[in-house]
Design an enzyme around this catalytic site. Structure first.
Site, mmCIF file in Angstrom:
data_model
loop_
_atom_site.group_PDB
_atom_site.id
_atom_site.type_symbol
_atom_site.label_atom_id
_atom_site.label_comp_id
_atom_site.label_asym_id
_atom_site.label_seq_id
_atom_site.Cartn_x
_atom_site.Cartn_y
_atom_site.Cartn_z
ATOM 1 C CG ASN A 1 2.674 -57.883 -56.721
ATOM 2 O OD1 ASN A 1 3.053 -59.020 -56.976
ATOM 3 N ND2 ASN A 1 2.148 -57.551 -55.560
ATOM 4 C CB SER B 1 -0.593 -57.534 -52.991
ATOM 5 O OG SER B 1 -0.773 -58.539 -52.071
ATOM 6 C CD GLU C 1 7.641 -54.028 -53.306
ATOM 7 O OE1 GLU C 1 6.636 -54.756 -53.140
ATOM 8 O OE2 GLU C 1 7.955 -53.574 -54.417
ATOM 9 C CG HIS D 1 4.389 -56.320 -50.394
ATOM 10 N ND1 HIS D 1 4.665 -56.248 -51.744
ATOM 11 C CD2 HIS D 1 3.512 -57.344 -50.254
ATOM 12 C CE1 HIS D 1 3.997 -57.197 -52.375
ATOM 13 N NE2 HIS D 1 3.292 -57.868 -51.491
HETATM 14 N N1 LIG Z 1 -1.265 -64.282 -50.176
HETATM 15 C C1 LIG Z 1 -0.129 -63.733 -50.587
HETATM 16 O O1 LIG Z 1 0.718 -64.391 -51.219
HETATM 17 C C2 LIG Z 1 0.170 -62.294 -50.240
HETATM 18 C C3 LIG Z 1 1.494 -61.829 -50.387
HETATM 19 C C4 LIG Z 1 1.795 -60.529 -49.998
HETATM 20 C C5 LIG Z 1 0.794 -59.701 -49.506
HETATM 21 N N2 LIG Z 1 -0.493 -60.159 -49.391
HETATM 22 C C6 LIG Z 1 -1.508 -59.258 -48.829
HETATM 23 O O2 LIG Z 1 -1.705 -59.612 -47.463
HETATM 24 C C7 LIG Z 1 -3.062 -59.304 -47.077
HETATM 25 C C8 LIG Z 1 -3.716 -60.557 -46.518
HETATM 26 O O3 LIG Z 1 -3.711 -61.548 -47.516
HETATM 27 P P1 LIG Z 1 -3.884 -63.093 -47.163
HETATM 28 O O4 LIG Z 1 -3.457 -63.841 -48.355
HETATM 29 O O5 LIG Z 1 -3.276 -63.374 -45.827
HETATM 30 O O6 LIG Z 1 -5.486 -63.171 -47.014
HETATM 31 P P2 LIG Z 1 -6.370 -64.288 -46.261
HETATM 32 O O7 LIG Z 1 -7.662 -64.299 -46.939
HETATM 33 O O8 LIG Z 1 -5.596 -65.549 -46.106
HETATM 34 O O9 LIG Z 1 -6.544 -63.665 -44.773
HETATM 35 C C9 LIG Z 1 -7.235 -62.484 -44.511
HETATM 36 C C10 LIG Z 1 -7.698 -62.510 -43.057
HETATM 37 O O10 LIG Z 1 -8.222 -61.215 -42.737
HETATM 38 C C11 LIG Z 1 -9.303 -61.416 -41.847
HETATM 39 N N3 LIG Z 1 -10.135 -60.213 -41.807
HETATM 40 C C12 LIG Z 1 -11.041 -59.760 -42.724
HETATM 41 N N4 LIG Z 1 -11.603 -58.618 -42.284
HETATM 42 C C13 LIG Z 1 -11.029 -58.321 -41.088
HETATM 43 C C14 LIG Z 1 -11.204 -57.265 -40.137
HETATM 44 N N5 LIG Z 1 -12.074 -56.285 -40.325
HETATM 45 N N6 LIG Z 1 -10.471 -57.299 -38.990
HETATM 46 C C15 LIG Z 1 -9.588 -58.304 -38.769
HETATM 47 N N7 LIG Z 1 -9.372 -59.327 -39.647
HETATM 48 C C16 LIG Z 1 -10.093 -59.336 -40.777
HETATM 49 C C17 LIG Z 1 -10.016 -62.639 -42.418
HETATM 50 O O11 LIG Z 1 -10.880 -63.236 -41.447
HETATM 51 C C18 LIG Z 1 -8.835 -63.529 -42.787
HETATM 52 O O12 LIG Z 1 -8.457 -64.377 -41.709
HETATM 53 C C19 LIG Z 1 -3.746 -58.740 -48.325
HETATM 54 O O13 LIG Z 1 -3.668 -57.340 -48.279
HETATM 55 C C20 LIG Z 1 -2.878 -59.299 -49.458
HETATM 56 O O14 LIG Z 1 -2.908 -58.502 -50.614
HETATM 57 C C21 LIG Z 1 -0.828 -61.435 -49.732
#
Ligand SMILES: NC(=O)c1ccc[n+]([C@@H]2O[C@H](COP(=O)([O-])OP(=O)(O)OC[C@H]3O[C@@H](n4cnc5c(N)ncnc54)[C@H](O)[C@@H]3O)[C@@H](O)[C@H]2O)c1
Length: 296
Positions: free
Chosen positions: A189, A118, A151, A139
């Site tokens: 963002n 993000s 994005e 994104h």
């Molecule tokens: N939540 C949102 O609304 C949103 C929107 C757009 C982008 N993002 C981005 O997406 C990404 C994930 O966010 P999220 O909300 O899904 O997080 P989340 O916490 O729901 O999920 C993250 C996952 O990554 C796994 N993980 C951690 N280390 C790891 C590794 N070394 N190898 C494999 N898996 C691993 C964790 O076990 C977990 O299941 C982030 O970069 C975030 O900024 C989030």
């Protein structure tokens, strides 16, 4: 392009895996823990069931989507032979740099490496890879199977060819890709987070309450959700960390997180995922809201 690996089975990773699998790509879903993989697959299955019950897809399409997914707990195993990796692991710079170093060692030089970050610089992530022209930001928005926008963020070294391939691929997923350059907050963002921060500042200054602020923005500006409710959905910890990245990246106090936001994050009141943020999310209320999201 047929074979895709998605790293991280959390909120975004399972949605991204679902979306590719539903468009008939073979997807390797990778996470460090079996538990996260199980939760991720359960979520995909439930979301597909909901689509079947709303007659958006057939039972056969659901089963085909599930059969396109395979889970892995090792990056080295999961990325073997794939054309594209989409990294959607936890938002943490050191973690992402380590994952991209692993990808550099375990993928062919022509495998495209995308990140769903993000806010972390694509150029910084790409620097962990020996040929950074193949690294790009993809994104997706939450919930991924529903939201149309992707994005597409070009890092400083991302090639024209990779950008074109990823723009076209996004269209094949029935998404609308928008190309932007790599500066803090990208576009989405950079515009959204100051609005959310200002809504929190307005609450902090006692100008109005949560309901009043959200109602002004919903009914006055035709936003589908008020900024405080949206912050709860994104996660207040995520909002806080994106604002910190922009504050740091631009050295501009206008991006400094509101002290109320900082306090709520420290207190663990981080929105839907913790059960409380600006609103209360008991288990039943949470289920109701997720279902409202998917019916839109
Ligand atoms: N939540 C949102 O609304 C949103 C929107 C757009 C982008 N993002 C981005 O997406 C990404 C994930 O966010 P999220 O909300 O899904 O997080 P989340 O916490 O729901 O999920 C993250 C996952 O990554 C796994 N993980 C951690 N280390 C790891 C590794 N070394 N190898 C494999 N898996 C691993 C964790 O076990 C977990 O299941 C982030 O970069 C975030 O900024 C989030």
């Amino acid at each position: 392009m047929k074979n895709i690996a998605v790293i991280g089975a959390g909120t975004m990773g399972n949605g991204i895996a679902h979306t590719f699998a539903q468009s008939d790509y073979k997807v390797h879903l990778i996470d460090i823990s079996e538990d996260s993989l199980k939760r991720g697959m359960d979520t995909i299955s439930k979301n597909l069931d909901r689509m079947v019950s709303k007659e958006k897809i057939t039972e056969d399409e659901k089963n085909k989507t599930l059969s396109n997914l395979t889970t892995f707990t090792s990056i080295a195993e999961g990325v073997k032979g794939v054309d594209l990796v989409v990294e959607a692991a936890t938002e943490n710079t050191d973690l992402k740099l380590k994952i991209f170093k692993d990808l550099d060692e375990n993928t062919d030089a022509n495998t495209i490496l995308a990140t769903n970050t993000s806010s972390i610089s694509i150029t910084q992530i790409a620097a962990a890879v020996s040929n950074p022209e193949r690294v790009i930001g993809m994104h997706f928005m939450n919930p991924v199977p529903i939201m149309k926008l992707v994005e597409i963020i070009r890092g400083y070294n991302t090639s024209d060819e990779i950008t074109h391939t990823i723009m076209e691929l996004s269209k094949k997923l029935h998404k609308v890709p928008v190309e932007v350059n790599d500066y803090p907050g990208f576009v989405a963002n950079r515009i959204l987070m100051p609005m959310i921060n200002e809504a929190i500042e307005t609450l902090y200054n006692g100008v109005a309450g949560v309901y009043e602020i959200d109602t002004v923005m919903k009914l006055g500006m035709a936003h589908p959700m008020g900024p405080l409710q949206l912050a709860d959905f994104i996660g207040l910890d995520v909002c806080h960390s994106i604002l910190e990245v922009m504050y740091d990246g631009f050295k501009n106090p206008k991006y400094a997180p509101c002290p109320l936001l900082t306090n709520m994050v420290r207190a663990g009141k981080i929105g839907v995922k913790s059960g409380e943020g600006f609103y209360d999310y008991s288990e039943s209320r949470k289920a109701e809201q997720v279902s409202e999201q998917f019916s839109s």
